[in-house]
Motif scaffolding. Structure first.
Motif, mmCIF file in Angstrom:
data_model
loop_
_atom_site.group_PDB
_atom_site.id
_atom_site.type_symbol
_atom_site.label_atom_id
_atom_site.label_comp_id
_atom_site.label_asym_id
_atom_site.label_seq_id
_atom_site.Cartn_x
_atom_site.Cartn_y
_atom_site.Cartn_z
ATOM 1 N N LEU A 294 50.730 39.171 -20.757
ATOM 2 C CA LEU A 294 49.856 38.130 -20.251
ATOM 3 C C LEU A 294 49.047 37.529 -21.382
ATOM 4 O O LEU A 294 48.672 38.213 -22.338
ATOM 5 C CB LEU A 294 48.905 38.717 -19.201
ATOM 6 C CG LEU A 294 49.516 39.189 -17.887
ATOM 7 C CD1 LEU A 294 48.459 39.899 -17.047
ATOM 8 C CD2 LEU A 294 50.100 38.013 -17.114
ATOM 9 N N PRO A 295 48.753 36.228 -21.290
ATOM 10 C CA PRO A 295 47.917 35.619 -22.326
ATOM 11 C C PRO A 295 46.473 36.099 -22.212
ATOM 12 O O PRO A 295 46.048 36.624 -21.184
ATOM 13 C CB PRO A 295 48.028 34.124 -22.025
ATOM 14 C CG PRO A 295 48.296 34.063 -20.547
ATOM 15 C CD PRO A 295 49.158 35.259 -20.251
ATOM 16 N N ILE A 296 45.710 35.906 -23.283
ATOM 17 C CA ILE A 296 44.275 36.164 -23.229
ATOM 18 C C ILE A 296 43.663 35.158 -22.273
ATOM 19 O O ILE A 296 43.915 33.951 -22.385
ATOM 20 C CB ILE A 296 43.662 36.051 -24.640
ATOM 21 C CG1 ILE A 296 44.272 37.099 -25.559
ATOM 22 C CG2 ILE A 296 42.149 36.202 -24.590
ATOM 23 C CD1 ILE A 296 43.934 36.909 -27.015
ATOM 24 N N PRO A 297 42.876 35.603 -21.283
ATOM 25 C CA PRO A 297 42.472 34.704 -20.199
ATOM 26 C C PRO A 297 41.432 33.663 -20.573
ATOM 27 O O PRO A 297 41.265 32.685 -19.851
ATOM 28 C CB PRO A 297 41.932 35.658 -19.130
ATOM 29 C CG PRO A 297 41.532 36.884 -19.868
ATOM 30 C CD PRO A 297 42.477 36.991 -21.018
ATOM 31 N N HIS A 298 40.723 33.850 -21.677
ATOM 32 C CA HIS A 298 39.690 32.885 -22.071
ATOM 33 C C HIS A 298 39.657 32.782 -23.592
ATOM 34 O O HIS A 298 40.027 33.713 -24.301
ATOM 35 C CB HIS A 298 38.307 33.313 -21.566
ATOM 36 C CG HIS A 298 38.155 33.197 -20.086
ATOM 37 N ND1 HIS A 298 37.900 32.004 -19.453
ATOM 38 C CD2 HIS A 298 38.244 34.128 -19.118
ATOM 39 C CE1 HIS A 298 37.832 32.211 -18.148
ATOM 40 N NE2 HIS A 298 38.044 33.491 -17.921
ATOM 41 N N ALA A 299 39.173 31.638 -24.058
ATOM 42 C CA ALA A 299 38.958 31.485 -25.489
ATOM 43 C C ALA A 299 37.836 32.417 -25.931
ATOM 44 O O ALA A 299 36.858 32.616 -25.215
ATOM 45 C CB ALA A 299 38.610 30.038 -25.813
ATOM 46 N N VAL A 300 37.979 32.992 -27.098
ATOM 47 C CA VAL A 300 36.973 33.887 -27.650
ATOM 48 C C VAL A 300 36.010 33.069 -28.507
ATOM 49 O O VAL A 300 36.436 32.311 -29.388
ATOM 50 C CB VAL A 300 37.626 34.987 -28.500
ATOM 51 C CG1 VAL A 300 36.572 35.887 -29.130
ATOM 52 C CG2 VAL A 300 38.594 35.809 -27.653
ATOM 53 N N ASP A 301 34.721 33.207 -28.239
ATOM 54 C CA ASP A 301 33.707 32.479 -28.995
ATOM 55 C C ASP A 301 33.150 33.395 -30.079
ATOM 56 O O ASP A 301 32.226 34.177 -29.846
ATOM 57 C CB ASP A 301 32.590 32.000 -28.062
ATOM 58 C CG ASP A 301 31.594 31.095 -28.768
ATOM 59 O OD1 ASP A 301 31.668 30.981 -30.009
ATOM 60 O OD2 ASP A 301 30.732 30.516 -28.080
ATOM 61 N N LEU A 302 33.715 33.296 -31.265
ATOM 62 C CA LEU A 302 33.313 34.180 -32.357
ATOM 63 C C LEU A 302 31.932 33.850 -32.904
ATOM 64 O O LEU A 302 31.361 34.634 -33.679
ATOM 65 C CB LEU A 302 34.337 34.120 -33.483
ATOM 66 C CG LEU A 302 35.738 34.650 -33.149
ATOM 67 C CD1 LEU A 302 36.699 34.377 -34.299
ATOM 68 C CD2 LEU A 302 35.701 36.141 -32.832
ATOM 69 N N SER A 303 31.372 32.706 -32.496
ATOM 70 C CA SER A 303 30.027 32.360 -32.956
ATOM 71 C C SER A 303 28.953 33.175 -32.239
ATOM 72 O O SER A 303 27.815 33.246 -32.708
ATOM 73 C CB SER A 303 29.760 30.867 -32.746
ATOM 74 O OG SER A 303 29.635 30.548 -31.357
ATOM 75 N N MET B 173 25.072 34.968 -22.950
ATOM 76 C CA MET B 173 26.437 35.281 -23.372
ATOM 77 C C MET B 173 27.391 35.305 -22.187
ATOM 78 O O MET B 173 27.104 35.926 -21.159
ATOM 79 C CB MET B 173 26.493 36.653 -24.054
ATOM 80 C CG MET B 173 25.651 36.792 -25.297
ATOM 81 S SD MET B 173 25.974 38.343 -26.194
ATOM 82 C CE MET B 173 25.477 39.580 -24.958
ATOM 83 N N THR B 174 28.522 34.644 -22.351
ATOM 84 C CA THR B 174 29.600 34.742 -21.370
ATOM 85 C C THR B 174 30.539 35.873 -21.793
ATOM 86 O O THR B 174 31.043 35.879 -22.921
ATOM 87 C CB THR B 174 30.386 33.435 -21.273
ATOM 88 O OG1 THR B 174 29.507 32.381 -20.901
ATOM 89 C CG2 THR B 174 31.501 33.559 -20.230
ATOM 90 N N ALA B 175 30.742 36.815 -20.892
ATOM 91 C CA ALA B 175 31.680 37.909 -21.116
ATOM 92 C C ALA B 175 32.885 37.709 -20.204
ATOM 93 O O ALA B 175 32.775 37.087 -19.142
ATOM 94 C CB ALA B 175 31.015 39.244 -20.820
ATOM 95 N N PHE B 176 34.041 38.224 -20.631
ATOM 96 C CA PHE B 176 35.183 38.198 -19.715
ATOM 97 C C PHE B 176 35.927 39.524 -19.770
ATOM 98 O O PHE B 176 35.873 40.250 -20.770
ATOM 99 C CB PHE B 176 36.113 37.012 -19.970
ATOM 100 C CG PHE B 176 36.871 37.019 -21.268
ATOM 101 C CD1 PHE B 176 38.107 37.665 -21.382
ATOM 102 C CD2 PHE B 176 36.388 36.354 -22.379
ATOM 103 C CE1 PHE B 176 38.826 37.655 -22.565
ATOM 104 C CE2 PHE B 176 37.101 36.335 -23.575
ATOM 105 C CZ PHE B 176 38.319 36.985 -23.668
ATOM 106 N N ALA B 177 36.582 39.830 -18.659
ATOM 107 C CA ALA B 177 37.305 41.088 -18.501
ATOM 108 C C ALA B 177 38.802 40.839 -18.610
ATOM 109 O O ALA B 177 39.325 39.891 -18.018
ATOM 110 C CB ALA B 177 36.970 41.729 -17.158
ATOM 111 N N MET B 178 39.481 41.679 -19.378
ATOM 112 C CA MET B 178 40.935 41.650 -19.500
ATOM 113 C C MET B 178 41.499 42.933 -18.911
ATOM 114 O O MET B 178 41.064 44.029 -19.283
ATOM 115 C CB MET B 178 41.357 41.549 -20.970
ATOM 116 C CG MET B 178 41.046 40.246 -21.645
ATOM 117 S SD MET B 178 41.364 40.315 -23.442
ATOM 118 C CE MET B 178 43.028 40.974 -23.517
ATOM 119 N N HIS B 179 42.461 42.806 -18.015
ATOM 120 C CA HIS B 179 43.104 43.988 -17.440
ATOM 121 C C HIS B 179 44.039 44.587 -18.484
ATOM 122 O O HIS B 179 44.987 43.937 -18.941
ATOM 123 C CB HIS B 179 43.876 43.594 -16.185
ATOM 124 C CG HIS B 179 44.416 44.759 -15.427
ATOM 125 N ND1 HIS B 179 45.582 44.707 -14.690
ATOM 126 C CD2 HIS B 179 43.939 46.028 -15.266
ATOM 127 C CE1 HIS B 179 45.803 45.873 -14.125
ATOM 128 N NE2 HIS B 179 44.826 46.693 -14.456
#
Length: 297
Positions: A2-11, A146-152
């Motif tokens: 599966l793709p990474i579900p969201h863009a990662v904000d490294l800033s 901060m926006t966090a996201f969960a990856m299964h």
């Protein structure tokens, strides 16, 4: 994969403070929003003297004191999965500081599996309702600004999630430090093929992403460490560095798992953690007990 579900904000660079529990080799984290006093706690530990049947909260109290001393506001208590090697202190911390408890939605599978193993009866709810939030793959939540996201990321257990918060990712037991390799995949619901694909998903995050481990055992006598990067894992992980095929990994993981003993605290840990860190209910005398299934694991 599966793709990474969201863009990662490294800033976004959360302030991460680690708390190492030596008896279980577990690392818990306070993750603070650099723009506010909001924070989250990830994978807290309740102390247990298993032989004596006594629990205590020194580890959790250290986290509570840190949050209070720094004037932080606890918004989330995150469990990366239902741990088999330590007991969660999330409800104890929540009763003092508030916040919501969250875990992956497939905790229901773990509850169903171990509800049968421990003969929990119909009064034990297997719908995840003990938690405040059940995360699906790609779900987002906020810790202050901060926006966090969960990856299964299953394979170790069906409910494993990696939580990505800015430039930091908390991988639970999916990965260890590069010289430690990877998690076992032989628990009920585990699968080495699935674990490999989950790890490759984590390692598809940007190379500079900071990775935070849930455990470290100091291989070959080195000092305990818990932070690395995607680039370092891809270059040096002894089990899944770049170039290791799925077939090679599964063969290695299967052979290695066959040599491993059950975790010392799996019996009390699972019974407590499928209840979101609560002890089993008391009997008619008010006493609480943990069960030992004979030849059940």
């Amino acid at each position: 994969m599966l793709p990474i579900p969201h863009a990662v904000d490294l800033s976004v660079k959360p302030e991460v403070t680690a708390f190492f529990d030596a008896p279980t080799n577990t690392v818990s984290y306070v993750v603070k929003d650099p723009q506010s006093n909001a924070c989250a706690v990830i994978d807290s530990v309740m102390d247990i003297d298993y032989a004596a049947g006594r629990i205590a909260f020194q580890s959790a109290d250290a986290i509570i004191a840190f949050i209070q001393d720094h004037g932080l506001r606890l918004e989330w208590l995150i469990e990366t999965h239902a741990h088999a090697d330590h007991l969660s202190a999330a409800p104890y911390i929540q009763r003092t500081l508030g916040g919501q408890m969250g875990i992956g939605e497939n905790i229901t599978i773990v509850q169903e599996t171990f509800g049968k193993i421990f003969n929990e009866g119909t009064e034990f709810q297997r719908d995840g309702s003990q938690f405040d939030r059940l995360f699906k793959d790609g779900d987002t939540y906020w810790i202050g600004s901060m926006t966090a996201f969960a990856m299964h990321t299953p394979g170790h257990t069906p409910a494993c999630m990696t939580h990505v918060i800015g430039d930091a990712a908390f991988v639970g037991d999916t990965l260890f430090m590069p010289d430690g390799g990877t998690a076992r995949a032989d628990f009920p619901g585990g699968d080495a093929h699935v674990l490999y694909r989950s790890i490759k998903r984590v390692l598809a995050l940007p190379p500079e992403t900071r990775l935070f481990m849930c455990h470290d055992y100091g291989p070959n006598g080195r000092d305990i460490r818990w932070e690395t990067t995607v680039a370092d894992e891809r270059a040096h992980n002894i089990h899944v560095r770049d170039g290791v095929s799925e077939e090679e990994f599964v063969a290695m993981r299967t052979a290695r798992d066959a040599t491993l003993d059950m975790p010392r605290l799996i019996i009390p840990s699972i019974q407590v953690n499928i209840r979101a860190g609560e002890l089993p209910p008391p009997d008619e005398t008010g006493k609480r007990f943990l069960k030992v299934p004979i030849n059940g694991l």
